[in-house]
Design a protein around this motif. Sequence first.
Motif, PDB file in Angstrom:
ATOM      1  N   ASN A  89       1.042  16.805  -1.091  1.00 28.09           N
ATOM      2  CA  ASN A  89       1.357  16.702   0.265  1.00 28.09           C
ATOM      3  C   ASN A  89       1.411  14.944   0.636  1.00 28.09           C
ATOM      4  OD1 ASN A  89       1.512  18.914   0.996  1.00 28.09           O
ATOM      5  ND2 ASN A  89      -0.772  20.008   0.489  1.00 28.09           N
ATOM      6  N   LYS A  90       1.429  13.943   1.894  1.00 28.68           N
ATOM      7  CA  LYS A  90       0.798  12.746   1.615  1.00 28.68           C
ATOM      8  C   LYS A  90       0.254  12.393   3.063  1.00 28.68           C
ATOM      9  CE  LYS A  90       6.219  12.162   2.003  1.00 28.68           C
ATOM     10  NZ  LYS A  90       6.682  13.344   1.830  1.00 28.68           N
ATOM     11  N   ALA A  91      -0.255  11.812   3.512  1.00 25.16           N
ATOM     12  CA  ALA A  91      -1.487  11.000   4.592  1.00 25.16           C
ATOM     13  C   ALA A  91      -1.103   9.643   4.498  1.00 25.16           C
ATOM     14  CB  ALA A  91      -2.636  11.759   4.846  1.00 25.16           C
ATOM     15  N   PHE A  92      -0.296   9.437   5.549  1.00 24.67           N
ATOM     16  CA  PHE A  92      -0.772   7.769   5.914  1.00 24.67           C
ATOM     17  C   PHE A  92      -2.246   7.548   7.259  1.00 24.67           C
ATOM     18  CE2 PHE A  92       0.838   4.008   9.530  1.00 24.67           C
ATOM     19  CZ  PHE A  92       1.266   3.479   8.413  1.00 24.67           C
ATOM     20  N   ILE A  93      -2.716   6.453   6.512  1.00 23.89           N
ATOM     21  CA  ILE A  93      -3.957   6.628   7.173  1.00 23.89           C
ATOM     22  C   ILE A  93      -4.619   5.040   7.503  1.00 23.89           C
ATOM     23  CG2 ILE A  93      -5.170   8.327   5.772  1.00 23.89           C
ATOM     24  CD1 ILE A  93      -6.737   6.668   4.096  1.00 23.89           C
ATOM     25  N   THR A 138       0.834  -0.838   0.017  1.00 24.69           N
ATOM     26  CA  THR A 138      -0.101   0.053   0.483  1.00 24.69           C
ATOM     27  C   THR A 138       1.328   1.261   0.629  1.00 24.69           C
ATOM     28  OG1 THR A 138      -0.374  -0.156   2.492  1.00 24.69           O
ATOM     29  CG2 THR A 138      -1.781  -1.281   0.782  1.00 24.69           C
ATOM     30  N   GLY A 139       2.193   1.174   0.159  1.00 25.45           N
ATOM     31  CA  GLY A 139       3.301   2.263  -0.065  1.00 25.45           C
ATOM     32  C   GLY A 139       3.846   2.885   1.160  1.00 25.45           C
ATOM     33  N   ASP A 140       4.866   3.330   1.855  1.00 27.26           N
ATOM     34  CA  ASP A 140       4.985   3.769   2.499  1.00 27.26           C
ATOM     35  C   ASP A 140       4.464   4.583   4.425  1.00 27.26           C
ATOM     36  OD1 ASP A 140       6.187   5.980   1.895  1.00 27.26           O
ATOM     37  OD2 ASP A 140       7.171   5.821   0.280  1.00 27.26           O
ATOM     38  N   PHE A 141       5.833   4.640   4.458  1.00 22.76           N
ATOM     39  CA  PHE A 141       5.443   5.376   5.978  1.00 22.76           C
ATOM     40  C   PHE A 141       5.816   6.752   5.642  1.00 22.76           C
ATOM     41  CE2 PHE A 141       6.570   7.330  10.710  1.00 22.76           C
ATOM     42  CZ  PHE A 141       4.928   6.892  11.134  1.00 22.76           C
ATOM     43  N   LEU A 142       5.586   7.485   5.180  1.00 18.59           N
ATOM     44  CA  LEU A 142       5.711   9.275   4.627  1.00 18.59           C
ATOM     45  C   LEU A 142       6.940   9.076   4.607  1.00 18.59           C
ATOM     46  CD1 LEU A 142       3.619  10.711   7.518  1.00 18.59           C
ATOM     47  CD2 LEU A 142       2.944  10.392   5.701  1.00 18.59           C
ATOM     48  N   GLY A 199      -1.992   6.119  -3.917  1.00 19.98           N
ATOM     49  CA  GLY A 199      -1.883   7.585  -4.170  1.00 19.98           C
ATOM     50  C   GLY A 199      -3.063   8.108  -4.446  1.00 19.98           C
ATOM     51  N   SER A 200      -4.327   6.691  -3.938  1.00 18.41           N
ATOM     52  CA  SER A 200      -5.409   8.008  -3.284  1.00 18.41           C
ATOM     53  C   SER A 200      -5.572   9.212  -3.288  1.00 18.41           C
ATOM     54  CB  SER A 200      -6.269   6.789  -2.921  1.00 18.41           C
ATOM     55  OG  SER A 200      -6.693   5.378  -3.965  1.00 18.41           O
ATOM     56  N   LYS A 201      -6.079  10.049  -3.315  1.00 20.84           N
ATOM     57  CA  LYS A 201      -6.290  11.098  -2.837  1.00 20.84           C
ATOM     58  C   LYS A 201      -7.863  11.339  -1.581  1.00 20.84           C
ATOM     59  CE  LYS A 201      -8.182  15.061  -5.312  1.00 20.84           C
ATOM     60  NZ  LYS A 201      -8.000  16.203  -6.874  1.00 20.84           N
ATOM     61  N   ILE A 202      -6.731  12.027  -0.541  1.00 22.17           N
ATOM     62  CA  ILE A 202      -7.848  11.890  -0.318  1.00 22.17           C
ATOM     63  C   ILE A 202      -8.162  13.989   0.757  1.00 22.17           C
ATOM     64  CG2 ILE A 202      -8.392  10.209   1.411  1.00 22.17           C
ATOM     65  CD1 ILE A 202      -6.457  11.267   3.612  1.00 22.17           C
ATOM     66  N   SER A 204      -0.450   7.726   0.940  1.00 19.07           N
ATOM     67  CA  SER A 204       0.901   7.392   0.712  1.00 19.07           C
ATOM     68  C   SER A 204       1.358   6.189   1.665  1.00 19.07           C
ATOM     69  CB  SER A 204       1.959   8.180   1.576  1.00 19.07           C
ATOM     70  OG  SER A 204       2.278   7.740   3.342  1.00 19.07           O
ATOM     71  N   GLY A 205       0.403   5.620   2.582  1.00 25.94           N
ATOM     72  CA  GLY A 205       0.247   4.010   2.950  1.00 25.94           C
ATOM     73  C   GLY A 205      -0.579   4.168   4.088  1.00 25.94           C
ATOM     74  N   ILE A 206      -1.553   2.542   4.003  1.00 25.03           N
ATOM     75  CA  ILE A 206      -2.329   2.529   5.213  1.00 25.03           C
ATOM     76  C   ILE A 206      -1.854   1.379   6.442  1.00 25.03           C
ATOM     77  CG2 ILE A 206      -4.560   1.049   4.676  1.00 25.03           C
ATOM     78  CD1 ILE A 206      -4.880   2.035   2.079  1.00 25.03           C
ATOM     79  N   PHE A 207      -2.225   1.555   7.450  1.00 19.79           N
ATOM     80  CA  PHE A 207      -1.867   0.592   7.893  1.00 19.79           C
ATOM     81  C   PHE A 207      -2.970  -0.203   8.359  1.00 19.79           C
ATOM     82  CE2 PHE A 207      -3.341   2.865  11.498  1.00 19.79           C
ATOM     83  CZ  PHE A 207      -3.542   4.559  11.867  1.00 19.79           C
ATOM     84  N   ARG A 208      -2.475  -1.227   9.230  1.00 26.18           N
ATOM     85  CA  ARG A 208      -3.601  -2.108  10.083  1.00 26.18           C
ATOM     86  C   ARG A 208      -3.397  -2.048  11.225  1.00 26.18           C
ATOM     87  NH1 ARG A 208      -4.614  -7.532   6.992  1.00 26.18           N
ATOM     88  NH2 ARG A 208      -5.895  -5.814   5.181  1.00 26.18           N
ATOM     89  N   THR A 209      -3.933  -1.843  12.560  1.00 23.05           N
ATOM     90  CA  THR A 209      -3.583  -2.781  13.626  1.00 23.05           C
ATOM     91  C   THR A 209      -4.690  -3.192  13.950  1.00 23.05           C
ATOM     92  OG1 THR A 209      -4.733  -0.481  14.493  1.00 23.05           O
ATOM     93  CG2 THR A 209      -2.751  -0.614  14.589  1.00 23.05           C
TER      94      THR A 209
END
Lengths: 475, 228
Positions: A147-151, A136-140, A231-234, A253-258
Amino acid sequence: MIPEIAWKNVWRNKSRSLIVITAVTIGVFAGVFTIAVMNSSVVQRIDAAVNEELSHIQVNNKEFRSSSDIKSLIPAYDKVVAEMMKAPGMQDLTGRIIIRGIASTAGRSTGVEINGINAAKEKQIFTLHEKLIPGTGDFLDTETKYNKAFIGEKLARELNIIRYSITEESLKKLKDEKLPGEISTKLIALKGERFTSDKKFSRAVEAVLLPGEYRKYIYLIKEAAWSYRPGSKIILSFIDINNNQTEAAFRVSGIFRTNNDMFEAMSVFVPEEELRQLTGIPENSYHRVIGRLKDNSLSEAASAYLKKELPGYEVMQWKEIQPDLAMLADMMQQIYGIFMGIILAALSFGIVNTMLMSVLERTREIGMLSAIGMNRNRIFSMIMLESVFLSLTGGLSGMLVSGIVIAATSKNGINLVQYSEGLEAFGYSAYLFPTIDAPFFIMTTILIVFTGILSSVYPARKALKLNPIEALRKE
Amino acid sequence: MKVIEITDVYKIYNSSEIKVNAVNGVSLDFEEAEFAAIVGPSGSGKTTLLNLLGGLDLPTSGKILIDGTDLSLLKSSQLIDFRMRNIGFVFQAYNLIPVLTARENIEFIMNLQKMSKASREERSFELLKAVGLDDRAGSRPSKLSGGQQQRIAVARALASKPRFVLADEPTANLDSKSASTLLEIMEKLNHEEKITFIFSTHDPRVVKMAHRIITLEDGKVVSDVRTE
């Protein structure tokens, strides 16, 4: 001599003793293993909370948590940092800009907490970067002109960034995951369709599967059908430092899963300098400073030190930020004790019964022992030790079996993905890695010895009531 | 030297309104190293008298002094301790501890008396040799014949060098050969160790070997004859 006789007496009637020992073994194993599983969920939740969400110590502007005002920045940031570094066990720290805002995509929007972070520093404090979903990308980390966001995955679902489709590739993945062939056959009906939301896909799968099949396999199917366009835009909108409504486009920039749905749904991480530019927050200004200690056990000491040295600030350790978790951790110890106590109380009836039979069978022998000079204390000790040996043999073998099973299951974990939605809604993992600490084994051993002693009281009293003359006359 | 002094001892049982005079005004003395048999028909009070002498039961009235100590004045715990140190018991049914070996059974009372390991081993070896079972030291009672078990019981009774040994029908369960061997051993130990032996018995072989024969009838001493 007395312990030696007591031990030999335990093995006088081997089959009877083995039945009781087996019962105690099974009971103790059931109790210890169940507690290890319960404990794992709590330990994993606390570890996740500390390592991914809170860290050990946080220092805020006194007004910040109640007002969430963007202007509630930490005054004299350098002084706070200097004091925090002096706190006992302080390993590293980082500042965060934290503002409330709204994240939106075409047609979907949701409230979020936007965290302006220093990605390199965060990696020293948290393990969130390790929770990146591969592919899904990387951690910023990557420099881009956007502009980039990690969600979080949950937010990505809310914003319909994640798509679901049954393709040849997803069916192959499911086959590798040992999904039964008949389920795959049913899923072929959905092939070619692209679902824009979690809900729509779930409904479609529910329509082709039986309810039992759906409950059992939906998590697996979603995992395989999951897809995301890098690279989806929000759009993030918020109030800047001058109270102006501001909005800006960010590329994911990337998606995390907890294991914490709430955290995944609410948290957006963006580079500190990007947020500074958009909000007008000056350099070297933060809402929160977060500290990581060398060890969790130092939290109390570090917190006490900082509360004393930084009186104008709000200093909180993780237990104060999430008191529910702290209470759970404390309460679990008591629950474990009660749980084991109930199991051992039930087992004690079996031990009492066996000991009573053993004493009544030896009436003449006990009468003889009393006649030749074995006093009441020694007779009581002998019977008590027999009972303790009986329970301790079963208890120790129960703990040994538990230890082996815990070691075996803690390698690969216990898979509870069927219940993942419910568990993750409360921040608990669907994979449990049973764990138990040494003090618990010590506490259990003490409880087992106590059970043995308690179980011996009635049979021993019976033995002590025997009149040597009458006992010697018994056939 | 008097080891036991019995003065006007009565033991009355009151069961379901029937009064039974099990021992009825007995007065007797026993000297050191006596080898005495108490005889009489069933119900004559032999076992009751033995129980009273062993401090397992207390008289309704009268006095029993062992080396000058009045048993009726001792507390229950003191009485148990007194029995351990001064009295050896041999029972009709042997009553060895089944989970212990012959040697461990002999050492049991010495263990209760907290004697050193070396002293215990020396004494148990000496006694095993005396009863002719030194080759069976490691055998459990279940591996020994009735006669052998009773010889171990005698050795156990003598282990702590008591003032006297009470034996309740010791030959009742033995064949004639085992009974003779046992009696010879007891007589030898009585002679060598200078310990008083008092038997209750029906067995004419025991009576024949006894140096003193006390006959009881209805709880009373009807004759007291010394053969030596």
